[in-house]
Design an enzyme around this catalytic site. Structure first.
Site, PDB file in Angstrom:
ATOM      1  N   HIS A 148     -78.183   1.036  19.775  1.00  0.00           N
ATOM      2  CA  HIS A 148     -79.652   1.809  20.271  1.00  0.00           C
ATOM      3  C   HIS A 148     -79.242   3.066  20.776  1.00  0.00           C
ATOM      4  CE1 HIS A 148     -81.443  -2.240  20.381  1.00  0.00           C
ATOM      5  NE2 HIS A 148     -80.257  -2.467  20.760  1.00  0.00           N
ATOM      6  N   SER A 155     -76.487  32.000  14.048  1.00  0.00           N
ATOM      7  CA  SER A 155     -78.105  32.173  14.049  1.00  0.00           C
ATOM      8  C   SER A 155     -78.249  33.737  14.011  1.00  0.00           C
ATOM      9  CB  SER A 155     -78.703  31.542  15.494  1.00  0.00           C
ATOM     10  OG  SER A 155     -79.826  32.293  15.669  1.00  0.00           O
ATOM     11  N   LYS A 194     -74.897  30.541  18.827  1.00  0.00           N
ATOM     12  CA  LYS A 194     -75.143  29.303  17.992  1.00  0.00           C
ATOM     13  C   LYS A 194     -73.961  29.059  16.975  1.00  0.00           C
ATOM     14  CE  LYS A 194     -78.228  26.640  18.126  1.00  0.00           C
ATOM     15  NZ  LYS A 194     -79.615  27.084  17.376  1.00  0.00           N
ATOM     16  N   GLU A 252     -76.697  19.146   8.008  1.00  0.00           N
ATOM     17  CA  GLU A 252     -78.158  19.045   8.177  1.00  0.00           C
ATOM     18  C   GLU A 252     -78.849  19.035   6.519  1.00  0.00           C
ATOM     19  OE1 GLU A 252     -79.978  21.718  10.980  1.00  0.00           O
ATOM     20  OE2 GLU A 252     -77.579  22.189  11.348  1.00  0.00           O
ATOM     21  N   LYS A 276     -85.162  13.010 -17.389  1.00  0.00           N
ATOM     22  CA  LYS A 276     -83.820  13.779 -17.458  1.00  0.00           C
ATOM     23  C   LYS A 276     -83.847  14.646 -16.087  1.00  0.00           C
ATOM     24  CE  LYS A 276     -84.374  14.296 -21.871  1.00  0.00           C
ATOM     25  NZ  LYS A 276     -85.190  12.959 -21.742  1.00  0.00           N
TER      26      LYS A 276
HETATM   27  N1  ARG Z   1     -87.336  15.352 -25.836  1.00  0.00           N
HETATM   28  C1  ARG Z   1     -87.818  13.870 -25.992  1.00  0.00           C
HETATM   29  C2  ARG Z   1     -87.335  13.252 -24.609  1.00  0.00           C
HETATM   30  O1  ARG Z   1     -86.699  13.865 -23.740  1.00  0.00           O
HETATM   31  C3  ARG Z   1     -86.830  13.533 -27.012  1.00  0.00           C
HETATM   32  C4  ARG Z   1     -87.688  12.157 -27.588  1.00  0.00           C
HETATM   33  C5  ARG Z   1     -88.551  12.669 -28.410  1.00  0.00           C
HETATM   34  N2  ARG Z   1     -89.083  11.471 -29.380  1.00  0.00           N
HETATM   35  C6  ARG Z   1     -90.360  11.854 -29.851  1.00  0.00           C
HETATM   36  N3  ARG Z   1     -90.731  10.805 -30.606  1.00  0.00           N
HETATM   37  N4  ARG Z   1     -91.176  12.616 -29.350  1.00  0.00           N
HETATM   38  O2  ARG Z   1     -87.724  12.355 -24.408  1.00  0.00           O
END
Ligand code: ARG
Length: 459
Positions: free
Chosen positions: A156, A277, A283, A290, A325
């Site tokens: 705590h 700072s 500081k 952080e 991605k």
């Molecule tokens: N650039 C697409 C992705 O990152 C690749 C796959 C695309 N496939 C399609 N049928 N348009 O998902």
């Protein structure tokens, strides 16, 4: 310019639609995996006589040339292409002519992108584990130096029982070992090849998916083509593992921030990992710690973003999945930066044992040990606990601590108290006697250090 997929339509899209649709500005970072995957694909097509061996060799040599030229900087990736897969095929065809157009036989970008992302994560997980290892090494070194440095242990955020700084640091080492284990588990589960799933249904060509998978170092193949192109579990799992890892780094960062405050002053960070700072000359701010704490929210956000994108998606591939991605890459970049700064920050951090001991000595941190003393003299624990609580209250009323309360006052609470009490409740005894496995005694901390060191040699 008309798209490579022109046919059903004229392949001419609006510029805004193009920009919106294209992923090359982020998926180009997978060029190595994409090209390596294509080499294995060409080899498989040749081995199965879907194209001639000569054509396969030509494709592989062409792909090798493209890889070398991107690596050396001779070939710039054309950002007007839709994605990295299209770029590589376009470049290959420009270099080889019609034979280049054979590469995409018996596959689709849907299985290709799933393959690339798995290979990319496989490589990155190896690197991330290497960086965790650096943090573990820094922790072990600090724990060795501080194996007998007494500090207050908290619950705590209230002083609870004395522990050693080495013990506290090794708690983080245990967390990081689990993080490595989780990431390895993720790498094992993702090491299954989707290539050959094609667009969604498999293919009529007599392909050899296992040949291709083995060439690329996969342990197995996805056994359902719909699953092969739709599955992003591995990305979710990776981001979950990184989220837990970030949570650990964030908790540690929070403690480093507290410990380096004037209120605690248990540690001093090296100047190299602090900032000043612009207005307050006194500081020395723990900005790195952080930022690690702050970036944890960002990684959680990446995880939740992908989970939300995938939720409710029908099978099989949907363009929504292109959103995976950037979130994965952001996680990779963030965790690598955090680990890279954490390791040297921990390695160069200086503990200030006198301040830790002072903080441990100024309260009633040894009250449990006083109760245990009475238990050893024959009282049931609950009774001993009650008497000890009353003594603490008495000390507070009298402005004393357990070490300065006279023995006759103790004896007015229980005749079992003797002169040996003061030795038994000294901080050093409290720590020395915590001999239970996993406890804070020096031997136990040294055993933990040996355990982690041994694990590191097995990595
Ligand atoms: N650039 C697409 C992705 O990152 C690749 C796959 C695309 N496939 C399609 N049928 N348009 O998902």
């Amino acid at each position: 310019m008309a798209k490579m997929w022109a046919g059903r339509t004229d392949g001419v899209t609006d510029r805004i639609a193009d920009d919106f649709n294209s992923s090359i500005h982020f998926d180009s970072r997978m060029y190595r995996q994409d090209i390596t995957g294509s080499m294995a694909h060409a080899a498989m097509l040749g081995a199965r006589n879907i194209i001639t061996n000569e054509e396969a060799d030509t494709l592989i040599a062409g792909l090798e040339g493209i890889l070398a030229d991107i690596d050396s900087g001779k070939l710039a990736i054309d950002m007007s292409c839709e994605d990295i897969h299209m770029f590589v095929e376009q470049e290959l065809t420009a270099r080889l002519g019609d034979v280049g157009k054979k590469l995409h036989t018996a596959r689709s970008r849907n299985d290709q992108v799933a393959l690339d992302l798995r290979m990319y994560l496989r490589d990155e997980i190896t690197e991330i584990i290497g960086l965790i290892r650096d943090v573990l090494e820094a922790l072990v070194e600090q724990a060795k130096v501080n194996a007998d440095t007494i500090m207050p242990g908290y619950t705590h955020l209230q002083r609870a029982q004395p522990i050693t700084f080495g013990h506290h640091l090794m708690a983080y080492a245990m967390m990081l070992l689990r993080d490595i284990d989780r990431l390895r588990d993720c790498a094992r589960r993702l090491n299954v090849s989707p290539i050959g799933s094609c667009a969604l249904a498999g293919t009529t060509y007599d392909t050899d998916r296992r040949f291709e998978a083995a060439k690329l170092g996969f342990d197995d193949i996805c056994l359902n083509s719909l699953d092969g192109v739709s599955d992003r579990d591995f990305a979710v799992e990776f981001m979950s593992d990184v989220s837990v890892l970030m949570m650990h780094l964030s908790r540690f960062s929070e403690e480093i921030i507290l410990w380096s405050s004037w209120e605690f002053k248990f540690v001093e960070l090296s100047d190299a990992y602090t900032t000043g700072s612009s207005i307050m000359p006194q500081k020395k701010n723990p900005d790195m710690a952080e930022l690690i704490r702050g970036k944890t929210g960002r990684v959680y956000g990446d995880l939740v973003a992908l989970l939300t994108t995938l939720k409710g998606l029908p099978l099989a591939y949907n363009k929504d999945m292109q959103e995976d991605k950037e979130r994965v890459f952001d996680c990779v970049d963030t965790i690598k930066m955090c680990l890279a700064v954490m390791a040297p920050m921990v390695a160069t951090m200086k503990s200030i044992p006198e301040n830790m001991r002072r903080a441990a000595g100024n309260g009633f941190i040894n009250a449990t040990d006083m109760a245990d003393y009475l238990v050893r003299k024959g009282l049931p624990f609950r009774t001993a606990y009650k008497i000890s609580g009353q003594i603490v209250a008495r000390c507070i009323a009298d402005g004393k601590v357990l070490e300065t309360l006279p023995l006759d006052v103790y004896q007015s609470y229980s005749p079992l108290f003797g002169e040996d009490l003061f030795e038994e409740i000294s901080l050093d005894t409290c720590v020395r006697k915590r001999i239970s496995e996993g406890g804070t005694s020096v031997e136990s901390v040294l055993r933990q250090i040996a355990f982690v060191t041994e694990k590191l040699t097995q990595l």
